[in-house]
Design a protein around this motif. Structure first.
Motif, PDB file in Angstrom:
ATOM      1  N   SER A   1      95.627 -37.864 -28.519  1.00 29.72           N
ATOM      2  CA  SER A   1      94.639 -38.864 -27.993  1.00 29.72           C
ATOM      3  C   SER A   1      93.421 -39.240 -29.013  1.00 29.72           C
ATOM      4  O   SER A   1      93.481 -38.726 -29.987  1.00 29.72           O
ATOM      5  CB  SER A   1      93.998 -38.327 -26.457  1.00 29.72           C
ATOM      6  N   VAL A   2      92.613 -40.197 -28.573  1.00 26.33           N
ATOM      7  CA  VAL A   2      91.617 -40.800 -29.583  1.00 26.33           C
ATOM      8  C   VAL A   2      90.249 -40.606 -28.680  1.00 26.33           C
ATOM      9  O   VAL A   2      90.312 -41.046 -27.832  1.00 26.33           O
ATOM     10  CB  VAL A   2      91.989 -41.990 -30.165  1.00 26.33           C
ATOM     11  N   GLN A   3      89.149 -40.258 -29.464  1.00 31.73           N
ATOM     12  CA  GLN A   3      87.923 -40.312 -28.837  1.00 31.73           C
ATOM     13  C   GLN A   3      87.110 -41.216 -29.775  1.00 31.73           C
ATOM     14  O   GLN A   3      87.413 -41.191 -30.943  1.00 31.73           O
ATOM     15  CB  GLN A   3      87.100 -38.898 -28.734  1.00 31.73           C
ATOM     16  N   ALA A   4      86.368 -41.868 -29.469  1.00 32.09           N
ATOM     17  CA  ALA A   4      85.258 -42.607 -30.241  1.00 32.09           C
ATOM     18  C   ALA A   4      83.713 -42.371 -29.791  1.00 32.09           C
ATOM     19  O   ALA A   4      83.537 -41.982 -28.631  1.00 32.09           O
ATOM     20  CB  ALA A   4      85.655 -44.233 -30.117  1.00 32.09           C
ATOM     21  N   LEU A   5      82.914 -42.440 -30.739  1.00 33.29           N
ATOM     22  CA  LEU A   5      81.580 -42.272 -30.370  1.00 33.29           C
ATOM     23  C   LEU A   5      80.612 -43.612 -30.864  1.00 33.29           C
ATOM     24  O   LEU A   5      81.197 -43.913 -32.180  1.00 33.29           O
ATOM     25  CB  LEU A   5      80.974 -41.212 -31.005  1.00 33.29           C
ATOM     26  N   LEU A   6      79.738 -44.367 -30.353  1.00 35.42           N
ATOM     27  CA  LEU A   6      78.868 -45.173 -30.864  1.00 35.42           C
ATOM     28  C   LEU A   6      77.682 -45.132 -30.280  1.00 35.42           C
ATOM     29  O   LEU A   6      77.562 -44.885 -28.864  1.00 35.42           O
ATOM     30  CB  LEU A   6      79.290 -46.594 -30.476  1.00 35.42           C
ATOM     31  N   GLU A   7      76.788 -44.897 -31.031  1.00 36.22           N
ATOM     32  CA  GLU A   7      75.241 -44.787 -30.672  1.00 36.22           C
ATOM     33  C   GLU A   7      74.634 -46.051 -31.116  1.00 36.22           C
ATOM     34  O   GLU A   7      74.649 -46.634 -32.193  1.00 36.22           O
ATOM     35  CB  GLU A   7      74.650 -43.570 -31.609  1.00 36.22           C
ATOM     36  N   VAL A   8      73.885 -46.531 -30.192  1.00 35.03           N
ATOM     37  CA  VAL A   8      72.932 -47.912 -30.433  1.00 35.03           C
ATOM     38  C   VAL A   8      71.591 -47.538 -29.878  1.00 35.03           C
ATOM     39  O   VAL A   8      71.394 -46.733 -29.051  1.00 35.03           O
ATOM     40  CB  VAL A   8      73.626 -49.046 -29.464  1.00 35.03           C
ATOM     41  N   GLY A   9      70.998 -48.205 -30.360  1.00 33.49           N
ATOM     42  CA  GLY A   9      69.299 -48.194 -30.154  1.00 33.49           C
ATOM     43  C   GLY A   9      69.130 -48.892 -28.649  1.00 33.49           C
ATOM     44  O   GLY A   9      67.987 -48.321 -28.200  1.00 33.49           O
ATOM     45  N   SER A  10      69.920 -49.587 -28.389  1.00 37.35           N
ATOM     46  CA  SER A  10      69.590 -50.445 -26.841  1.00 37.35           C
ATOM     47  C   SER A  10      70.817 -51.080 -26.635  1.00 37.35           C
ATOM     48  O   SER A  10      71.772 -51.546 -27.355  1.00 37.35           O
ATOM     49  CB  SER A  10      68.236 -51.146 -26.777  1.00 37.35           C
ATOM     50  N   GLY A  11      71.136 -51.208 -25.350  1.00 38.58           N
ATOM     51  CA  GLY A  11      72.153 -51.930 -24.937  1.00 38.58           C
ATOM     52  C   GLY A  11      73.377 -51.401 -24.834  1.00 38.58           C
ATOM     53  O   GLY A  11      73.335 -50.059 -24.733  1.00 38.58           O
ATOM     54  N   ASN A  12      74.472 -52.045 -24.629  1.00 35.81           N
ATOM     55  CA  ASN A  12      75.800 -51.506 -24.368  1.00 35.81           C
ATOM     56  C   ASN A  12      76.519 -50.907 -25.749  1.00 35.81           C
ATOM     57  O   ASN A  12      76.340 -51.733 -26.679  1.00 35.81           O
ATOM     58  CB  ASN A  12      76.715 -52.385 -23.829  1.00 35.81           C
ATOM     59  N   ALA A  13      77.267 -49.745 -25.671  1.00 34.89           N
ATOM     60  CA  ALA A  13      78.082 -49.323 -26.796  1.00 34.89           C
ATOM     61  C   ALA A  13      79.477 -49.740 -26.482  1.00 34.89           C
ATOM     62  O   ALA A  13      79.830 -48.973 -25.271  1.00 34.89           O
ATOM     63  CB  ALA A  13      77.776 -47.694 -27.012  1.00 34.89           C
ATOM     64  N   ASP A  14      80.164 -50.557 -26.985  1.00 34.81           N
ATOM     65  CA  ASP A  14      81.407 -50.793 -26.800  1.00 34.81           C
ATOM     66  C   ASP A  14      82.641 -50.887 -27.745  1.00 34.81           C
ATOM     67  O   ASP A  14      82.141 -50.948 -28.727  1.00 34.81           O
ATOM     68  CB  ASP A  14      81.527 -52.401 -26.222  1.00 34.81           C
ATOM     69  N   VAL A  15      83.727 -50.771 -27.124  1.00 31.88           N
ATOM     70  CA  VAL A  15      84.956 -51.076 -28.181  1.00 31.88           C
ATOM     71  C   VAL A  15      85.487 -52.482 -27.678  1.00 31.88           C
ATOM     72  O   VAL A  15      85.967 -52.581 -26.460  1.00 31.88           O
ATOM     73  CB  VAL A  15      85.948 -49.907 -27.859  1.00 31.88           C
ATOM     74  N   HIS A  16      85.939 -53.020 -28.480  1.00 28.92           N
ATOM     75  CA  HIS A  16      86.579 -54.521 -28.408  1.00 28.92           C
ATOM     76  C   HIS A  16      88.038 -54.076 -28.462  1.00 28.92           C
ATOM     77  O   HIS A  16      88.573 -53.253 -28.841  1.00 28.92           O
ATOM     78  CB  HIS A  16      86.290 -55.622 -29.572  1.00 28.92           C
ATOM     79  N   GLU A  17      88.760 -55.353 -28.071  1.00 27.95           N
ATOM     80  CA  GLU A  17      90.285 -55.062 -27.827  1.00 27.95           C
ATOM     81  C   GLU A  17      91.084 -55.063 -28.954  1.00 27.95           C
ATOM     82  O   GLU A  17      90.503 -55.459 -29.993  1.00 27.95           O
ATOM     83  CB  GLU A  17      90.779 -56.006 -26.779  1.00 27.95           C
ATOM     84  N   ARG A  18      92.366 -55.020 -28.826  1.00 23.57           N
ATOM     85  CA  ARG A  18      93.315 -55.088 -30.066  1.00 23.57           C
ATOM     86  C   ARG A  18      93.329 -56.104 -30.822  1.00 23.57           C
ATOM     87  O   ARG A  18      93.168 -55.903 -32.266  1.00 23.57           O
ATOM     88  CB  ARG A  18      94.961 -55.244 -29.555  1.00 23.57           C
ATOM     89  N   GLN A  19      92.860 -57.331 -30.476  1.00 24.02           N
ATOM     90  CA  GLN A  19      92.920 -58.579 -31.396  1.00 24.02           C
ATOM     91  C   GLN A  19      91.631 -58.562 -32.408  1.00 24.02           C
ATOM     92  O   GLN A  19      91.508 -59.220 -33.193  1.00 24.02           O
ATOM     93  CB  GLN A  19      92.772 -59.722 -30.590  1.00 24.02           C
ATOM     94  N   TYR A  20      90.604 -57.482 -32.082  1.00 28.59           N
ATOM     95  CA  TYR A  20      89.722 -57.256 -33.054  1.00 28.59           C
ATOM     96  C   TYR A  20      89.913 -56.230 -33.843  1.00 28.59           C
ATOM     97  O   TYR A  20      88.967 -55.739 -34.687  1.00 28.59           O
ATOM     98  CB  TYR A  20      88.368 -57.399 -32.414  1.00 28.59           C
TER      99      TYR A  20
END
Length: 181
Positions: free
Chosen positions: A151-170
């Motif tokens: 499987s795969v895990q991801a981490l995104l740290e942001v200063g404010s707002g949402n931490a998102d992953v965009h779909e396949r087309q991106y």
């Protein structure tokens, strides 16, 4: 003196599956074992926390399948072996406040590697401004036995707002390709 064996297929006795196919030019057609999966819509991550990426669409496969409900691949005796692993994640922050991004391919809930895609500052340091989207990539090799899971895990740290992953087309997709037994 050389011997010539004239066959176009080799198959185990009683099997209906070809183990080896030879075309009319004498070239062996290799059946690669692989699976490709993608993310079909935006996924919100918990800020600064490793989260399973919900690859919920199988794009293509041969001899290996992706579980689109549990977001993993389980290996059998028939497809166990050494695999090249490529994972692309399209990270997104609507507030342009990236601080850190990582991709972690997993084998049986343990990290195969931990790919740092972006680190700005240290320990929650400086925010990298004016960046909304970027793609990170992880390339690795691992050997899987029957019963192993990927499987795969991801981490995104942001200063404010949402931490998102965009779909396949991106750019959020993965590819597992068997290199050998």
């Amino acid at each position: 003196m050389a011997s010539i064996l004239n066959v176009d297929k080799i198959r185990a006795t009683g099997s209906t599956t070809d183990g080896l196919v030879i075309d009319s030019s004498g070239n062996v057609k290799i059946k690669n074992i692989y699976v490709a999966a993608g993310l079909s819509s935006l996924q919100n991550l918990t800020d600064d926390t490793f989260t399973v990426v919900q690859f919920n669409t199988e794009i293509a496969s041969n001899g290996l399948s992706w579980d689109t409900s549990n977001y993993k691949c389980t290996f059998s005796a028939a497809n166990a072996g050494t695999y090249a692993i490529t994972v692309g994640i399209a990270f997104f922050s609507s507030t342009n406040t990236y601080q850190e991004a990582q991709i972690k391919p997993m084998k049986n809930s343990s990290a195969i590697c931990n790919t740092l895609c972006l680190v700005n500052g240290q320990s929650g340091g400086t925010t990298l401004g004016a960046v909304r989207h970027f793609a990170g990539y992880s390339h690795s090799v691992a050997t899987f036995a029957s019963g192993d899971e990927f499987s795969v895990q991801a981490l995104l740290e942001v200063g404010s707002g949402n931490a998102d992953v965009h779909e396949r087309q991106y750019g959020t997709e993965l590819l597992l390709t068997r290199l050998g037994d």
